[in-house]
Design a protein around this motif. Sequence first.
Motif, PDB file in Angstrom:
ATOM      1  N   PRO A   1       0.806  -1.222   0.000  1.00 27.21           N
ATOM      2  CA  PRO A   1       0.000   0.000   0.000  1.00 27.21           C
ATOM      3  C   PRO A   1       0.839   1.273   0.000  1.00 27.21           C
ATOM      4  N   ASP A   2       1.995   1.225   0.636  1.00 24.40           N
ATOM      5  CA  ASP A   2       2.845   2.413   0.702  1.00 24.40           C
ATOM      6  C   ASP A   2       3.454   2.787  -0.646  1.00 24.40           C
ATOM      7  N   ASP A   3       3.391   1.869  -1.617  1.00 26.91           N
ATOM      8  CA  ASP A   3       3.932   2.169  -2.939  1.00 26.91           C
ATOM      9  C   ASP A   3       3.018   3.075  -3.753  1.00 26.91           C
ATOM     10  N   LEU A   4       1.744   3.186  -3.370  1.00 29.38           N
ATOM     11  CA  LEU A   4       0.754   3.872  -4.194  1.00 29.38           C
ATOM     12  C   LEU A   4       0.176   5.089  -3.485  1.00 29.38           C
ATOM     13  N   PRO A   5      -0.170   6.129  -4.241  1.00 29.75           N
ATOM     14  CA  PRO A   5      -0.879   7.267  -3.653  1.00 29.75           C
ATOM     15  C   PRO A   5      -2.203   6.820  -3.028  1.00 29.75           C
ATOM     16  N   GLU A   6      -2.673   7.565  -2.042  1.00 25.87           N
ATOM     17  CA  GLU A   6      -3.865   7.150  -1.302  1.00 25.87           C
ATOM     18  C   GLU A   6      -5.116   7.099  -2.164  1.00 25.87           C
ATOM     19  N   ASP A   7      -5.180   7.888  -3.237  1.00 26.12           N
ATOM     20  CA  ASP A   7      -6.368   7.895  -4.089  1.00 26.12           C
ATOM     21  C   ASP A   7      -6.218   7.003  -5.319  1.00 26.12           C
ATOM     22  N   HIS A   8      -5.173   6.183  -5.366  1.00 20.57           N
ATOM     23  CA  HIS A   8      -4.957   5.340  -6.536  1.00 20.57           C
ATOM     24  C   HIS A   8      -6.031   4.251  -6.587  1.00 20.57           C
ATOM     25  N   PRO A   9      -6.692   4.034  -7.766  1.00 19.41           N
ATOM     26  CA  PRO A   9      -7.785   3.060  -7.830  1.00 19.41           C
ATOM     27  C   PRO A   9      -7.351   1.619  -7.585  1.00 19.41           C
ATOM     28  N   MET A  10      -6.055   1.308  -7.715  1.00 20.49           N
ATOM     29  CA  MET A  10      -5.587  -0.051  -7.451  1.00 20.49           C
ATOM     30  C   MET A  10      -5.145  -0.263  -6.000  1.00 20.49           C
ATOM     31  N   ARG A  11      -5.118   0.798  -5.214  1.00 18.38           N
ATOM     32  CA  ARG A  11      -4.646   0.676  -3.836  1.00 18.38           C
ATOM     33  C   ARG A  11      -5.491  -0.293  -3.004  1.00 18.38           C
TER      34      ARG A  11
ATOM     35  N   THR B   1     -13.609  -3.028 -18.376  1.00 15.62           N
ATOM     36  CA  THR B   1     -12.746  -3.395 -17.256  1.00 15.62           C
ATOM     37  C   THR B   1     -12.799  -2.342 -16.146  1.00 15.62           C
ATOM     38  N   PRO B   2     -12.451  -2.728 -14.905  1.00 16.58           N
ATOM     39  CA  PRO B   2     -12.727  -1.869 -13.754  1.00 16.58           C
ATOM     40  C   PRO B   2     -11.576  -1.004 -13.276  1.00 16.58           C
ATOM     41  N   ASN B   3     -10.479  -0.905 -14.021  1.00 13.99           N
ATOM     42  CA  ASN B   3      -9.328  -0.169 -13.504  1.00 13.99           C
ATOM     43  C   ASN B   3      -9.486   1.342 -13.590  1.00 13.99           C
ATOM     44  N   ALA B   4     -10.404   1.825 -14.420  1.00 13.83           N
ATOM     45  CA  ALA B   4     -10.601   3.263 -14.570  1.00 13.83           C
ATOM     46  C   ALA B   4     -11.463   3.809 -13.447  1.00 13.83           C
ATOM     47  N   ARG B   5     -11.435   5.122 -13.287  1.00 15.67           N
ATOM     48  CA  ARG B   5     -12.323   5.771 -12.316  1.00 15.67           C
ATOM     49  C   ARG B   5     -13.729   5.825 -12.907  1.00 15.67           C
ATOM     50  N   PHE B   6     -14.680   5.288 -12.176  1.00 18.43           N
ATOM     51  CA  PHE B   6     -16.030   5.082 -12.691  1.00 18.43           C
ATOM     52  C   PHE B   6     -16.662   6.385 -13.184  1.00 18.43           C
TER      53      PHE B   6
ATOM     54  N   SER C   1     -13.892   1.794 -10.827  1.00 17.11           N
ATOM     55  CA  SER C   1     -13.740   1.619  -9.383  1.00 17.11           C
ATOM     56  C   SER C   1     -14.285   2.839  -8.658  1.00 17.11           C
ATOM     57  N   PHE C   2     -14.813   2.589  -7.452  1.00 18.03           N
ATOM     58  CA  PHE C   2     -15.345   3.685  -6.636  1.00 18.03           C
ATOM     59  C   PHE C   2     -15.488   3.204  -5.189  1.00 18.03           C
ATOM     60  N   LEU C   3     -15.699   4.157  -4.295  1.00 16.43           N
ATOM     61  CA  LEU C   3     -15.942   3.869  -2.883  1.00 16.43           C
ATOM     62  C   LEU C   3     -17.375   4.190  -2.551  1.00 16.43           C
ATOM     63  N   ASP C   4     -17.971   3.398  -1.653  1.00 17.99           N
ATOM     64  CA  ASP C   4     -19.343   3.641  -1.205  1.00 17.99           C
ATOM     65  C   ASP C   4     -19.453   3.207   0.246  1.00 17.99           C
ATOM     66  N   THR C   5     -20.591   3.528   0.849  1.00 14.35           N
ATOM     67  CA  THR C   5     -20.798   3.168   2.253  1.00 14.35           C
ATOM     68  C   THR C   5     -20.972   1.661   2.385  1.00 14.35           C
ATOM     69  N   PRO C   6     -20.580   1.087   3.505  1.00 12.34           N
ATOM     70  CA  PRO C   6     -20.720  -0.360   3.697  1.00 12.34           C
ATOM     71  C   PRO C   6     -22.178  -0.801   3.653  1.00 12.34           C
ATOM     72  N   SER C   7     -22.377  -2.079   3.350  1.00 12.69           N
ATOM     73  CA  SER C   7     -23.692  -2.736   3.361  1.00 12.69           C
ATOM     74  C   SER C   7     -24.619  -2.279   2.248  1.00 12.69           C
ATOM     75  N   VAL C   8     -24.112  -1.533   1.272  1.00  8.93           N
ATOM     76  CA  VAL C   8     -24.929  -1.150   0.123  1.00  8.93           C
ATOM     77  C   VAL C   8     -24.809  -2.255  -0.923  1.00  8.93           C
ATOM     78  N   SER C   9     -25.936  -2.656  -1.533  1.00  8.63           N
ATOM     79  CA  SER C   9     -25.923  -3.723  -2.530  1.00  8.63           C
ATOM     80  C   SER C   9     -25.267  -3.250  -3.815  1.00  8.63           C
ATOM     81  N   LEU C  10     -24.886  -4.203  -4.639  1.00 11.36           N
ATOM     82  CA  LEU C  10     -24.304  -3.870  -5.928  1.00 11.36           C
ATOM     83  C   LEU C  10     -25.249  -2.989  -6.738  1.00 11.36           C
TER      84      LEU C  10
END
Length: 433
Positions: A189-199, A246-251, A406-415
């Motif tokens: 994890p320390d190799d990548l910036p905090e906002d990197h989508p692969m982190r 593919t999912p590597n891009a920012r959604f 890729s993106f972040l969301d709140t826990p327990s939210v369905s797909l």
Amino acid sequence: MKLEDSIDLTRVGPGTVMGEFMRQYWIPAAMSSEVKADGDPVRLLILCEKLIAFRDTSGRVGILDHRCPHRCASLFLGRNEENGIRCVYHGWKFDADGKCLDMPNMPPNRDFKDKVHAKAYKTAERNGLIWVYMGNDQENPPPLPDIEANYIAGSEIWCLQRECNWLQALEGDIDTSHVGFLHVGSLTPDDLPEDHPMRPTVINRAPEYEVRNTEWGAMYGGYRPNEDGQTSWRVAHYMFPFWTQTPNARFATRAIARAWVPMDDEHCMLFDISGGVDEGNPAYISTRKTGELLFEKFEYEPATTDWYGRWKCRDREFNDWGIDRQSQRDGVQFTGIANITIQDQAVTESMGAITDHAHEHLSPSDQMVARTRRTLLAAARAWRDKALTPPGSRKPDVYMGARAGSFLDTPSVSLEDAYKAQLEKAVRWTSEG
């Protein structure tokens, strides 16, 4: 998988289950830049058919069977001149629709050009891509599919030939858990910036999955806890008949589509289309915190004019895909292969020209692979057995429902809920811009 299932999925020539199914869709054939007005004809190998493409004087693209209907000499040798391709054997000339325009070796009273046609397929162009429709109903082709990435002005398109069956090449794109090993297995994890989508993938290499059938094919969400307490999602799609996202891009800011077009049973051509309002696809421009690129670029072999001469990588099986064992040992690259695309290419080609599925042991991480195979096989056999319209082939707008990244969301939210919310916030592209 049963042997019959494997055969039906992987064979693509005329008369095969998958070959006839794919012929009901528009197929990417070449980049527009490959075919010049009054320029050299280009050999194309698509679904086991040997074709030639040419652009006539007025700019129209023709895609024809390479055999002249007179004596079967190859029209690849032909003269592209004055809005037609002229066979060098006897001078017969054909336009972009295959209509015979001239029979100069025949006396005028013996001329029968109105009764002769070269086999020609419908073509279309959109935003730098030439499409071909190879179905039997050439008078009533479907609309082009609403592939979002192909609507983005200035979108990047690149190609790469892969020396294996189309299905195993495609399946690499819908397998998300390999990313944590094949591509970033040597990173922390320390190799990548905090906002990197692969982190998030580096933090947790064993995601959970949700998989769904869709109008356009199938989708999955690979999810894992993020270090800030949110849920990290990697969402991707299979789209009929041979497309992936593919999912590597920012959604929110980028659209991508990748076509795995079968050349024959043992070769396929990747058409990668992407664009957006961000800085570019993280899979190709990613850096470490130090600013050093994560992956090097690959190099093409010089193009040749043979059937397999286009868009071949310099590093292939003959040189072990350029593997550097010292880089592998030192942890520079987990694989020892410097480019992310060639990492994928190496593992899929190493399976053999056509994978023997009898040797597989699928696991829960392969849910999307299994779902895609079942979905595709069912649709192809429904076309063969019941003449059911192949999904999406006549309803191009269904593809606009698909967006990956890729993106972040709140826990327990369905797909479904996470995907819907992100889709509503994302920048979108349509035929109107």
